[in-house]
Design a protein around this motif. Structure first.
Motif, mmCIF file in Angstrom:
data_model
loop_
_atom_site.group_PDB
_atom_site.id
_atom_site.type_symbol
_atom_site.label_atom_id
_atom_site.label_comp_id
_atom_site.label_asym_id
_atom_site.label_seq_id
_atom_site.Cartn_x
_atom_site.Cartn_y
_atom_site.Cartn_z
ATOM 1 N N ALA A 138 0.822 -1.217 0.000
ATOM 2 C CA ALA A 138 0.000 0.000 0.000
ATOM 3 C C ALA A 138 0.852 1.262 0.000
ATOM 4 N N LYS A 139 2.075 1.192 0.523
ATOM 5 C CA LYS A 139 2.931 2.385 0.578
ATOM 6 C C LYS A 139 3.918 2.459 -0.583
ATOM 7 N N LYS A 140 3.762 1.559 -1.573
ATOM 8 C CA LYS A 140 4.556 1.586 -2.812
ATOM 9 C C LYS A 140 6.064 1.545 -2.522
ATOM 10 N N LYS A 141 6.444 0.631 -1.635
ATOM 11 C CA LYS A 141 7.860 0.500 -1.289
ATOM 12 C C LYS A 141 8.580 -0.538 -2.162
ATOM 13 N N VAL A 142 7.807 -1.367 -2.861
ATOM 14 C CA VAL A 142 8.404 -2.447 -3.652
ATOM 15 C C VAL A 142 8.253 -2.121 -5.144
ATOM 16 N N ARG A 143 9.349 -2.155 -5.865
ATOM 17 C CA ARG A 143 9.303 -1.950 -7.320
ATOM 18 C C ARG A 143 8.914 -3.268 -7.974
ATOM 19 N N GLU A 144 7.746 -3.267 -8.643
ATOM 20 C CA GLU A 144 7.172 -4.513 -9.126
ATOM 21 C C GLU A 144 7.124 -4.559 -10.651
ATOM 22 N N ARG A 145 6.954 -5.781 -11.141
ATOM 23 C CA ARG A 145 6.786 -5.987 -12.578
ATOM 24 C C ARG A 145 5.472 -5.376 -13.050
ATOM 25 N N ASN A 146 4.425 -5.474 -12.233
ATOM 26 C CA ASN A 146 3.114 -4.924 -12.580
ATOM 27 C C ASN A 146 2.571 -4.204 -11.346
ATOM 28 N N GLU A 147 2.412 -2.916 -11.408
ATOM 29 C CA GLU A 147 1.935 -2.116 -10.280
ATOM 30 C C GLU A 147 0.412 -1.984 -10.261
ATOM 31 N N ARG A 148 -0.290 -2.611 -11.217
ATOM 32 C CA ARG A 148 -1.741 -2.417 -11.323
ATOM 33 C C ARG A 148 -2.535 -3.628 -10.833
ATOM 34 N N ASN A 149 -1.864 -4.653 -10.292
ATOM 35 C CA ASN A 149 -2.592 -5.855 -9.855
ATOM 36 C C ASN A 149 -2.424 -6.101 -8.349
ATOM 37 N N ASN A 150 -2.196 -5.032 -7.572
ATOM 38 C CA ASN A 150 -1.910 -5.174 -6.131
ATOM 39 C C ASN A 150 -3.161 -5.327 -5.275
ATOM 40 N N CYS A 151 -4.332 -5.013 -5.754
ATOM 41 C CA CYS A 151 -5.536 -4.955 -4.912
ATOM 42 C C CYS A 151 -6.515 -6.077 -5.251
ATOM 43 N N ARG A 152 -7.288 -6.441 -4.263
ATOM 44 C CA ARG A 152 -8.348 -7.439 -4.434
ATOM 45 C C ARG A 152 -9.560 -6.985 -3.631
ATOM 46 N N VAL A 153 -10.760 -7.188 -4.181
ATOM 47 C CA VAL A 153 -12.019 -6.765 -3.558
ATOM 48 C C VAL A 153 -12.773 -8.014 -3.110
ATOM 49 N N SER A 154 -13.365 -7.949 -1.896
ATOM 50 C CA SER A 154 -14.131 -9.093 -1.395
ATOM 51 C C SER A 154 -15.281 -9.399 -2.346
ATOM 52 N N THR A 155 -15.571 -10.705 -2.525
ATOM 53 C CA THR A 155 -16.638 -11.105 -3.448
ATOM 54 C C THR A 155 -18.021 -10.837 -2.875
ATOM 55 N N LYS A 156 -18.133 -10.873 -1.542
ATOM 56 C CA LYS A 156 -19.432 -10.646 -0.912
ATOM 57 C C LYS A 156 -19.412 -9.333 -0.145
ATOM 58 N N PRO A 157 -20.546 -8.621 -0.121
ATOM 59 C CA PRO A 157 -20.575 -7.339 0.597
ATOM 60 C C PRO A 157 -20.625 -7.544 2.115
ATOM 61 N N ILE A 158 -20.251 -6.498 2.821
ATOM 62 C CA ILE A 158 -20.304 -6.464 4.287
ATOM 63 C C ILE A 158 -21.401 -5.477 4.682
#
Length: 709
Positions: A138-158
């Motif tokens: 979340a703090k962008k400390k790691v230089r990655e091959r792909n910076e656009r696939n870091n997040c995931r959303v829960s499948t069910k709502p809360i």
């Protein structure tokens, strides 16, 4: 002269040279992009592989989520932080950011790690349906091959519900007693009453209490409510009075409930109530005898006991039977020796007993009455008669010497029995008997060998206690004729006193506590002998007398001396006990108990396991990691915590990540997290031990094992 063929050869050679030159220039340029592409592929790539959470939560509370982070790249990723937020539309960068984050340790290529994170939902969060968004790095400390696939959303709502009223801060209601039985109460009689005490036994204040409520059967009532509208601070209390007045027969049950606050902040406590209504004419106490004649007995000689049996021959259970009593017993000498009736109820057909004897306190006819009563049940009386044998008479049946210093002797007291008859009392003997006969001494007396008619004689007695406490004996006069007369002798031996009578010390091993002064006082009339002071007991060596103002001193009436003691423990933590003893003759012995606690230094424990077996992990491509909780179980803060690997049979197979524990000082019972990993570089069994150290703390150890497969 140049021919056409030679010109063609020269042109062909030139074109070839130019082509080779161009190819030499172009090939490096073509090779560079390929190399750059290969380098770009050897990068970490962090993704969120899994998100699991609760389906509902209330704003202002916390929930637990489970997430798995994975490195899908070809290079190890450095330490990173996972961020969380709530989104109504499942888009990253949602509506509500969450303060909770989780530190992630370095992650090898194609490896994953799971975490459980506690998430606080802000109290201001509006009610509604949200999705949880979890983002790696979340703090962008790691230089990655792909910076656009870091997040995931829960499948069910809360589902988030609005926060309710704040609960009282730690307040707790306690009712005493927690249940009460009014026993049997006659229908139509005055209501039976009981006071219920309401106490705040929590850690925070309670708001104003609501009016107490009764539920259950009829017959119970709140007489006074001293708690309604009253707030309770920690430890404060108030009272209610409840009553029971049954309208009909049978057992009734109810509940008294006291409340404070409302909604989610409601705090309440309940007392169970019970009582039995009975027909006032349905219980009846009876006995098969109406009295007892004990016959003619010598004065002050106890007769054998007579037992009276009381039964309920009614149709309902009796009320509680009052303490049986003898009317005119003190003057005559009739006594209740034992009884099983007081405080009990008798069901139909049940019985209890009262046993009585006679120690005649006067001569001639003696009359008294034994009473046994219950409501309902009625009053039952027994006539008691007897005759005190004519002989010696005395003015006082007891001589009390009061309190006398141990080892000292009281002044003498004179007993003057009289011959109440017209006969000479011959063969008169005077003896002292009883459990403490040796504490009393006969002096001069003129009652032996005989006493003339209508004359008195004198007996001198003294009291010399050899130990503290109450003393009893009996002085007996026997004669022919005339029977026996007994005078009770009482006194108490009192040693010096010490204050305080006990003292508790607490220190770490090697420390010395502040000294405590013990004051010794002579409360008796006699001057003590020379005093001595000493420490005794199993751990006397752990205590020390610093100053002794009593050793060799003598104390007159009301005077004092003092002894000062401290605690300087050695050895392991735990309890110590000893005693300070000051003694003298006369004066006796006085003792103060000494209790010491050797406090535990900082000590380390780990959870959820005290040793780790990683099992079999593939060599070179396998990696396993465990997270442990480190706790200071001692009573002192630790120094800065550090970790080290010891006893490695194969170096370099285990890794330690201090995580939260790095550079931390742990207070007593405080915790932090650290990670241990197994990354085998060769086949076979690997073992080691983690040594957890800190200045001033006992070293903790965690055994490690694993197998490279």
């Amino acid at each position: 002269m140049t021919t056409a063929a030679g010109a063609r050869r020269r042109r062909t050679t030139s074109r070839t040279a130019i082509s080779l030159l161009l190819l030499a220039l172009v090939l490096p340029a073509l090779g560079a992009p390929g190399q750059a592409s290969t380098a770009a592929k050897r990068q970490p790539d962090l993704t969120v592989a899994k998100v699991a959470t609760a389906s509902a939560v209330r704003a202002g509370t916390s929930m637990r989520i489970s997430t798995t982070l994975k490195n899908t790249g070809t290079k190890a990723a450095g330490a990173s932080v996972v961020g969380l937020s709530l989104s109504r539309d499942r888009k990253v960068g949602g509506d509500t950011g969450l303060a909770a984050t989780s530190k992630m340790t370095p992650l090898r290529p194609r490896r994953s790690v799971s975490r459980k994170i506690s998430v606080a939902i802000p109290s201001r969060t509006a009610a509604g349906s949200y999705y949880l968004v979890v983002c790696a790095d979340a703090k962008k400390k790691v230089r990655e091959r792909n910076e656009r696939n870091n997040c995931r959303v829960s499948t069910k709502p809360i589902r988030v519900t609005a926060s309710g009223p704040a609960a009282p801060s730690g307040g707790k209601l306690t009712l005493a007693p927690t249940s009460y039985d009014f026993q049997t109460v006659a229908i139509g009689s005055a209501p039976a009453q009981k006071t219920i005490t309401v106490t705040n036994t929590g850690t925070g204040s309670l708001p104003a209490l609501a009016r107490a409520a009764l539920t259950g059967d009829s017959g119970f009532a709140i007489v006074t409510d001293g708690c309604a509208g009253k707030p309770l601070r920690v430890g404060s209390a108030c009272n209610l009075v409840v009553s029971f007045s049954p309208a009909g027969p049978g057992t009734k049950a109810g509940s008294l409930t006291v409340r404070a606050g409302a909604g989610p902040g409601l705090v309440s406590a309940t007392t169970g109530l019970q009582g039995t209504g009975v027909d006032p004419l349905g219980a009846h106490l009876t006995s098969g005898v109406g009295g007892q004649d004990f016959g003619t007995v010598p004065q002050r000689v106890a007769t054998p006991t007579t037992t009276f049996t009381i039964s309920n021959d009614g149709t309902y259970e009796s009320g509680v039977i009052a303490e049986p009593a003898i009317e005119n017993g003190a003057a005559t000498g009739f006594n209740i020796v034992s009884q099983t009736c007081a405080g009990v109820t008798l069901d139909v057909g049940e019985s209890c007993t009262v046993s009585v004897n006679l120690e005649a306190r006067a001569q001639g006819p003696l009359y008294a009455k034994l009473w046994v009563s219950a409501a309902p049940g009625g009053d039952l009386s027994f006539m008691l008669t007897g005759t005190g044998e004519t002989g010696f008479w005395i003015w006082n049946s007891q001589v009390d010497f009061g309190t006398v210093a141990v080892g000292d002797q009281s002044g003498t007291q004179t007993i003057s029995p009289g011959n109440a008859t017209d006969d000479t009392k011959r063969d008169v003997s005077v003896t002292i008997t009883g459990p403490d006969a040796d504490q009393f001494q006969l002096g001069w007396q003129n009652c032996s060998p005989q006493v003339a008619p209508r004359q008195s004689c004198s007996i001198e007695v003294a009291f010399r206690p050899t130990s503290p406490g109450a003393k009893t004996a009996q002085l007996s006069l026997r004669s022919t004729p005339g029977g026996i007369v007994v005078i009770a002798l009482t006194g108490s031996g009192r040693p010096m006193t010490v204050a305080p009578s006990s003292r508790s010390f607490s220190a770490f091993a090697g420390e010395t506590t502040q000294a405590t002064s013990f004051t010794v006082t002579n409360l008796d009339a006699a001057t003590t002998g020379a005093l001595s002071s000493q420490l005794t007991g199993p751990d006397a060596s752990q205590f020390r007398i610093v100053s002794d103002g009593c050793g060799g001193a003598t104390l007159t009436t009301g005077s004092t001396c003092s002894v000062t003691v401290l605690f300087e423990p050695t050895g392991s933590h735990g309890g110590r006990s000893a005693a300070l003893v000051v003694s003298g003759q006369p004066g006796g012995t006085t003792t103060a108990s000494l209790e010491g606690t050797v406090r535990a230094p900082a000590m380390f424990s780990v959870a959820p396991t005290t040793s780790i077996n990683f099992g079999t992990i593939p060599v070179a491509v396998g990696y396993s990691e465990r997270t442990l909780v480190l706790r200071n179980t001692g009573e002192a803060p630790s120094g800065v915590v550090s970790f080290a690997l010891e006893d490695e049979n194969v170096p370099g197979q285990f890794l330690i990540d201090p995580d939260e524990c790095a550079g931390k000082v742990l207070a007593p019972n405080a915790t932090c997290l650290f990670q241990v990993g197994f990354d085998p570089s060769q086949a076979g069994s690997a073992t080691a031990s983690i040594a957890i150290t800190a200045p001033g703390a006992l070293t903790g150890h965690v055994p490690l094992s694993g197998v490279g497969g």
